[in-house]
Design a protein around this motif. Structure first.
Motif, mmCIF file in Angstrom:
data_model
loop_
_atom_site.group_PDB
_atom_site.id
_atom_site.type_symbol
_atom_site.label_atom_id
_atom_site.label_comp_id
_atom_site.label_asym_id
_atom_site.label_seq_id
_atom_site.Cartn_x
_atom_site.Cartn_y
_atom_site.Cartn_z
ATOM 1 N N UNK A 117 3.726 6.037 -5.449
ATOM 2 C CA UNK A 117 3.719 6.197 -6.900
ATOM 3 C C UNK A 117 2.481 6.933 -7.388
ATOM 4 N N UNK A 118 1.330 6.646 -6.763
ATOM 5 C CA UNK A 118 0.078 7.249 -7.215
ATOM 6 C C UNK A 118 -0.051 8.710 -6.805
ATOM 7 N N UNK A 119 0.339 9.026 -5.571
ATOM 8 C CA UNK A 119 0.101 10.361 -5.026
ATOM 9 C C UNK A 119 1.364 11.221 -5.019
ATOM 10 N N UNK A 120 2.398 10.766 -4.330
ATOM 11 C CA UNK A 120 3.572 11.613 -4.136
ATOM 12 C C UNK A 120 4.306 11.871 -5.455
ATOM 13 N N UNK A 121 4.594 10.819 -6.213
ATOM 14 C CA UNK A 121 5.329 11.001 -7.475
ATOM 15 C C UNK A 121 4.528 11.827 -8.470
ATOM 16 N N UNK A 122 3.227 11.585 -8.556
ATOM 17 C CA UNK A 122 2.393 12.331 -9.500
ATOM 18 C C UNK A 122 2.293 13.797 -9.102
ATOM 19 N N UNK A 123 2.119 14.063 -7.808
ATOM 20 C CA UNK A 123 2.019 15.454 -7.353
ATOM 21 C C UNK A 123 3.312 16.214 -7.603
ATOM 22 N N UNK A 124 4.455 15.558 -7.415
ATOM 23 C CA UNK A 124 5.736 16.214 -7.687
ATOM 24 C C UNK A 124 5.812 16.657 -9.146
ATOM 25 N N UNK A 125 5.267 15.850 -10.058
ATOM 26 C CA UNK A 125 5.237 16.248 -11.473
ATOM 27 C C UNK A 125 4.307 17.442 -11.682
ATOM 28 N N UNK A 126 3.200 17.455 -10.954
ATOM 29 C CA UNK A 126 2.230 18.544 -11.124
ATOM 30 C C UNK A 126 2.774 19.881 -10.628
ATOM 31 N N UNK A 160 -12.639 3.614 -4.736
ATOM 32 C CA UNK A 160 -11.917 2.598 -5.505
ATOM 33 C C UNK A 160 -10.533 3.065 -5.932
ATOM 34 N N UNK A 161 -10.244 4.375 -5.819
ATOM 35 C CA UNK A 161 -8.936 4.901 -6.189
ATOM 36 C C UNK A 161 -8.065 5.203 -4.971
ATOM 37 N N UNK A 162 -8.519 4.866 -3.777
ATOM 38 C CA UNK A 162 -7.795 5.208 -2.553
ATOM 39 C C UNK A 162 -7.089 4.003 -1.948
ATOM 40 N N UNK A 163 -5.862 4.232 -1.508
ATOM 41 C CA UNK A 163 -5.111 3.172 -0.832
ATOM 42 C C UNK A 163 -5.495 3.058 0.643
ATOM 43 N N UNK A 164 -6.051 4.135 1.189
ATOM 44 C CA UNK A 164 -6.309 4.192 2.623
ATOM 45 C C UNK A 164 -5.263 5.004 3.350
ATOM 46 N N UNK A 165 -4.147 5.279 2.672
ATOM 47 C CA UNK A 165 -3.106 6.139 3.232
ATOM 48 C C UNK A 165 -3.382 7.575 2.815
ATOM 49 N N UNK A 193 0.834 -1.206 0.000
ATOM 50 C CA UNK A 193 0.000 0.000 0.000
ATOM 51 C C UNK A 193 0.868 1.255 0.000
ATOM 52 N N UNK A 194 1.955 1.227 0.760
ATOM 53 C CA UNK A 194 2.865 2.372 0.791
ATOM 54 C C UNK A 194 3.476 2.614 -0.582
ATOM 55 N N UNK A 195 3.889 1.542 -1.268
ATOM 56 C CA UNK A 195 4.435 1.674 -2.613
ATOM 57 C C UNK A 195 3.404 2.272 -3.563
ATOM 58 N N UNK A 196 2.148 1.836 -3.440
ATOM 59 C CA UNK A 196 1.080 2.361 -4.294
ATOM 60 C C UNK A 196 0.853 3.840 -4.038
ATOM 61 N N UNK A 197 0.807 4.243 -2.766
ATOM 62 C CA UNK A 197 0.557 5.652 -2.432
ATOM 63 C C UNK A 197 1.714 6.531 -2.907
#
Length: 286
Positions: free
Chosen positions: A117-126, A145-150, A111-115
């Motif tokens: 890549x999905x949130x932190x890496x994408x936001x850094x690009x934004x 359905x798009x949330x990891x829970x973190x 879940x940490x790996x998913x969050x």
């Protein structure tokens, strides 16, 4: 109800500050200018809950299968299990990651790996996007359905994004001026974790030293201190103010010999402090 505008007027850091300070829940959409950002998707959706960032999804949010698709690509679940989950996505009432972890189908580390890549890496690009549109919609339901829970607070995510930012040219006009000072807005950090350089700048943000003086005292480049100053101001820790001139102590002022100006027999004594203030005024006028 929605709030919309242009990224050229409000940076992503300032928008995230609005999300956290208002304890907002809703969907923030970021639409980069395609003429300037061809490597990015047409639009990104950032799900916010009580000022915290739950997910960042590129593309069409109506598909509701981005996160599960990533899990499927990584082969963390067998195809039969993925097929069964797809039929349940629209009725989820908790984050998909939380649901999968409760069934022992996925680990906390995954879940940490998913969050990340999905949130932190994408936001850094934004944070590289300075032209385009944004809209914050309070009436869009959260897509579990798009949330990891973190999650991270909007301020924490903004700091991470700005620390990774390499090209600051789009934010140059928003950076503190070299002759301005930084003034703390609170004596406490409020739980925000600063890195070493940020903490040093914050400790010197007393409204007295200019950005240039802070840079000299810390042995940092002035541009670096300007960037740190913007990071701290965008999350509500400091504000930019006019630097206060450092006045001589009372004893020094009394001991200083009078200085005379004029000619002939009409000499007028002028104090050193008056001359100091006058020189400061003339510099500003110049």
């Amino acid at each position: 109800m929605s709030l919309a505008g242009y990224l050229s007027e409000y940076s992503l850091a300032e928008i995230l500050h609005f999300v956290q300070e208002g304890n907002k829940t809703g969907l923030l959409s970021i639409e980069p200018d395609r003429g300037l950002n061809r490597s990015l998707s047409d639009i990104y959706y950032i799900a916010c809950q009580s000022g915290r960032i739950m997910s960042v999804v590129p593309g069409n949010v109506a598909q509701h299968q981005g996160l599960l698709g990533t899990i499927e690509q990584r082969r963390w679940l067998v195809p039969e299990k993925v097929a069964g989950l797809k039929s349940q996505l629209t009725i989820l009432r908790q984050p998909l990651g939380t649901h999968l972890k409760s069934l022992n189908l996925i680990t906390a580390e995954q879940l940490t790996l998913l969050y990340n890549s999905q949130v932190i890496a994408t936001t850094c690009k934004l944070f590289e996007v300075h032209h385009g549109r944004f809209e914050f919609n309070l009436e869009v339901p959260l897509v579990y359905s798009e949330m990891t829970g973190l999650n991270l607070s909007a301020h924490e995510l903004a700091l991470l994004g700005m620390r990774m930012l390499k090209d600051w040219s789009g934010l140059e006009a928003k950076l503190p001026a070299l002759d301005s000072a930084l003034q703390r807005l609170s004596s406490q950090l409020g739980g925000i974790r600063l890195d070493t350089q940020e903490l040093k700048v914050w400790n010197l943000s007393l409204g007295e030293l200019s950005v240039t003086k802070i840079a000299e005292q810390l042995g940092l480049e002035s541009q670096k201190v300007r960037q740190i100053g913007f990071r701290l101001s965008s999350i509500g820790l400091v504000q930019e103010v006019s630097a206060e001139p450092i006045q001589p102590s009372r004893n020094e002022a009394m001991d200083a010999p009078p200085v005379c100006v004029g000619g002939g027999n009409s000499q007028v004594p002028v104090s050193a402090s008056f001359l100091s203030n006058l020189m400061g005024f003339l510099k500003k006028k110049g």
